[in-house]
Design a protein around this motif. Structure first.
Motif, PDB file in Angstrom:
ATOM      1  N   LYS A  50       7.809 -20.473  -8.170  1.00  0.00           N
ATOM      2  CA  LYS A  50       7.324 -19.809  -9.351  1.00  0.00           C
ATOM      3  C   LYS A  50       7.842 -19.287  -9.848  1.00  0.00           C
ATOM      4  N   VAL A  51       9.502 -19.354 -10.072  1.00  0.00           N
ATOM      5  CA  VAL A  51      10.542 -17.715 -10.065  1.00  0.00           C
ATOM      6  C   VAL A  51      11.620 -18.628 -11.271  1.00  0.00           C
ATOM      7  N   GLY A  52      12.063 -17.687 -11.401  1.00  0.00           N
ATOM      8  CA  GLY A  52      12.971 -18.292 -13.159  1.00  0.00           C
ATOM      9  C   GLY A  52      13.831 -17.191 -12.619  1.00  0.00           C
ATOM     10  N   LEU A  53      14.962 -18.201 -13.307  1.00  0.00           N
ATOM     11  CA  LEU A  53      16.693 -16.629 -13.949  1.00  0.00           C
ATOM     12  C   LEU A  53      16.124 -16.537 -15.218  1.00  0.00           C
ATOM     13  N   GLN A  54      16.643 -15.124 -15.123  1.00  0.00           N
ATOM     14  CA  GLN A  54      16.554 -14.731 -16.822  1.00  0.00           C
ATOM     15  C   GLN A  54      17.614 -14.074 -16.886  1.00  0.00           C
ATOM     16  N   LYS A  55      18.033 -14.460 -18.066  1.00  0.00           N
ATOM     17  CA  LYS A  55      20.150 -13.383 -18.320  1.00  0.00           C
ATOM     18  C   LYS A  55      19.251 -12.410 -19.370  1.00  0.00           C
ATOM     19  N   LYS A  56      20.826 -11.403 -19.044  1.00  0.00           N
ATOM     20  CA  LYS A  56      20.277 -10.382 -20.057  1.00  0.00           C
ATOM     21  C   LYS A  56      22.062  -9.613 -20.468  1.00  0.00           C
ATOM     22  N   ASN A  57      22.314  -8.991 -21.708  1.00  0.00           N
ATOM     23  CA  ASN A  57      23.464  -7.893 -21.647  1.00  0.00           C
ATOM     24  C   ASN A  57      24.603  -8.829 -21.067  1.00  0.00           C
ATOM     25  N   ASP A  58      25.113  -9.702 -21.604  1.00  0.00           N
ATOM     26  CA  ASP A  58      26.459 -10.759 -21.473  1.00  0.00           C
ATOM     27  C   ASP A  58      27.674  -9.406 -22.519  1.00  0.00           C
ATOM     28  N   GLN A  59      29.201  -9.434 -21.083  1.00  0.00           N
ATOM     29  CA  GLN A  59      29.938  -9.190 -22.167  1.00  0.00           C
ATOM     30  C   GLN A  59      30.744  -9.604 -21.231  1.00  0.00           C
ATOM     31  N   ILE A  60      31.774  -9.981 -22.609  1.00  0.00           N
ATOM     32  CA  ILE A  60      32.975 -10.870 -22.749  1.00  0.00           C
ATOM     33  C   ILE A  60      34.377 -10.413 -22.890  1.00  0.00           C
ATOM     34  N   GLN A  61      35.385 -10.357 -22.331  1.00  0.00           N
ATOM     35  CA  GLN A  61      36.682  -9.445 -22.079  1.00  0.00           C
ATOM     36  C   GLN A  61      37.560 -10.492 -22.138  1.00  0.00           C
ATOM     37  N   GLU A 108      24.062  -9.875 -16.550  1.00  0.00           N
ATOM     38  CA  GLU A 108      22.943  -9.469 -15.027  1.00  0.00           C
ATOM     39  C   GLU A 108      21.526 -10.675 -15.509  1.00  0.00           C
ATOM     40  N   LEU A 109      21.608 -11.148 -14.033  1.00  0.00           N
ATOM     41  CA  LEU A 109      20.565 -11.601 -13.285  1.00  0.00           C
ATOM     42  C   LEU A 109      19.410 -10.801 -12.810  1.00  0.00           C
ATOM     43  N   PHE A 110      18.223 -11.693 -13.776  1.00  0.00           N
ATOM     44  CA  PHE A 110      16.723 -11.262 -13.403  1.00  0.00           C
ATOM     45  C   PHE A 110      16.205 -12.370 -12.124  1.00  0.00           C
ATOM     46  N   TRP A 111      15.253 -11.665 -11.513  1.00  0.00           N
ATOM     47  CA  TRP A 111      14.072 -12.738 -11.359  1.00  0.00           C
ATOM     48  C   TRP A 111      12.849 -13.073 -11.701  1.00  0.00           C
ATOM     49  N   PHE A 112      12.653 -13.744 -12.048  1.00  0.00           N
ATOM     50  CA  PHE A 112      11.435 -13.702 -13.476  1.00  0.00           C
ATOM     51  C   PHE A 112       9.906 -13.877 -11.950  1.00  0.00           C
ATOM     52  N   ASP A 113       8.765 -13.686 -11.581  1.00  0.00           N
ATOM     53  CA  ASP A 113       7.572 -14.305 -11.597  1.00  0.00           C
ATOM     54  C   ASP A 113       6.759 -14.669 -12.375  1.00  0.00           C
ATOM     55  N   TYR A 114       6.907 -16.145 -12.857  1.00  0.00           N
ATOM     56  CA  TYR A 114       5.882 -16.507 -13.527  1.00  0.00           C
ATOM     57  C   TYR A 114       4.912 -16.644 -13.860  1.00  0.00           C
ATOM     58  N   THR A 115       4.104 -16.256 -12.372  1.00  0.00           N
ATOM     59  CA  THR A 115       2.431 -15.956 -12.060  1.00  0.00           C
ATOM     60  C   THR A 115       2.311 -14.928 -12.534  1.00  0.00           C
ATOM     61  N   LYS A 116       2.698 -14.055 -12.549  1.00  0.00           N
ATOM     62  CA  LYS A 116       2.627 -12.217 -13.168  1.00  0.00           C
ATOM     63  C   LYS A 116       3.578 -11.847 -13.604  1.00  0.00           C
ATOM     64  N   TRP A 117       3.956 -12.790 -14.187  1.00  0.00           N
ATOM     65  CA  TRP A 117       4.745 -12.609 -15.591  1.00  0.00           C
ATOM     66  C   TRP A 117       5.781 -10.823 -15.318  1.00  0.00           C
ATOM     67  N   GLU A 118       5.950 -10.872 -14.446  1.00  0.00           N
ATOM     68  CA  GLU A 118       7.498  -9.760 -14.306  1.00  0.00           C
ATOM     69  C   GLU A 118       8.342  -9.894 -13.052  1.00  0.00           C
TER      70      GLU A 118
END
Length: 140
Positions: A50-61, A108-118
């Motif tokens: 019940k976890v997933g991977l969320q991505k954020k703040n991609d930067q390309i050089q 940046e990668l975040f782990w997200f709990d789908y049961t608690k939505w956090e």
């Protein structure tokens, strides 16, 4: 460090046969998913945890261009853990055949709990593949 070799395809390039930024992000996501799959974290297993991977703040050089039909190497490096082990910063490097750095994507990668939505700390079974634990030897 985890790496894979790919070839620039027709859908990855613009009218000048140069690889587009969207393609760099596509290969970045593909490499992270492949890394998880190789370490036995399929989508089914992630759903059962019940976890997933969320991505954020991609930067390309970009440093050099990758051209149509050119083979390239993509390499994943985990840089740091932050926010009480909830956020991971990874760098994905793109190299051409001559091993020259062509582009660098920081994500940046975040782990997200789908049961608690956090956002949560990644499960230990997953986290140990991203971060090398420091081991200390006994001093005598």
């Amino acid at each position: 460090m985890f790496q894979r070799t790919y070839t620039v395809k027709g859908e990855d390039v613009n009218d000048f046969m140069v690889m587009e930024n969207a393609a760099y992000l596509k290969y970045t996501s593909k490499l992270v998913e492949t890394f998880l799959f190789v370490n036995h974290f399929t989508k089914l297993k992630m759903n059962s945890l019940k976890v997933g991977l969320q991505k954020k703040n991609d930067q390309i050089q970009q440093y050099k261009y990758l051209m149509f039909t050119q083979p390239f190497l993509v390499e994943l490096n985990c840089k740091e853990l932050g926010l009480c082990d909830q956020k991971m910063k990874v760098e994905i490097s793109f190299y051409n055949q001559q091993k020259e750095l062509c582009a660098l994507v920081t994500r940046e990668l975040f782990w997200f709990d789908y049961t608690k939505w956090e956002t949560v700390i990644a499960p230990k079974t997953i986290r140990r593949h991203f971060i090398e634990e420091k081991t200390y030897k006994k001093v005598s």
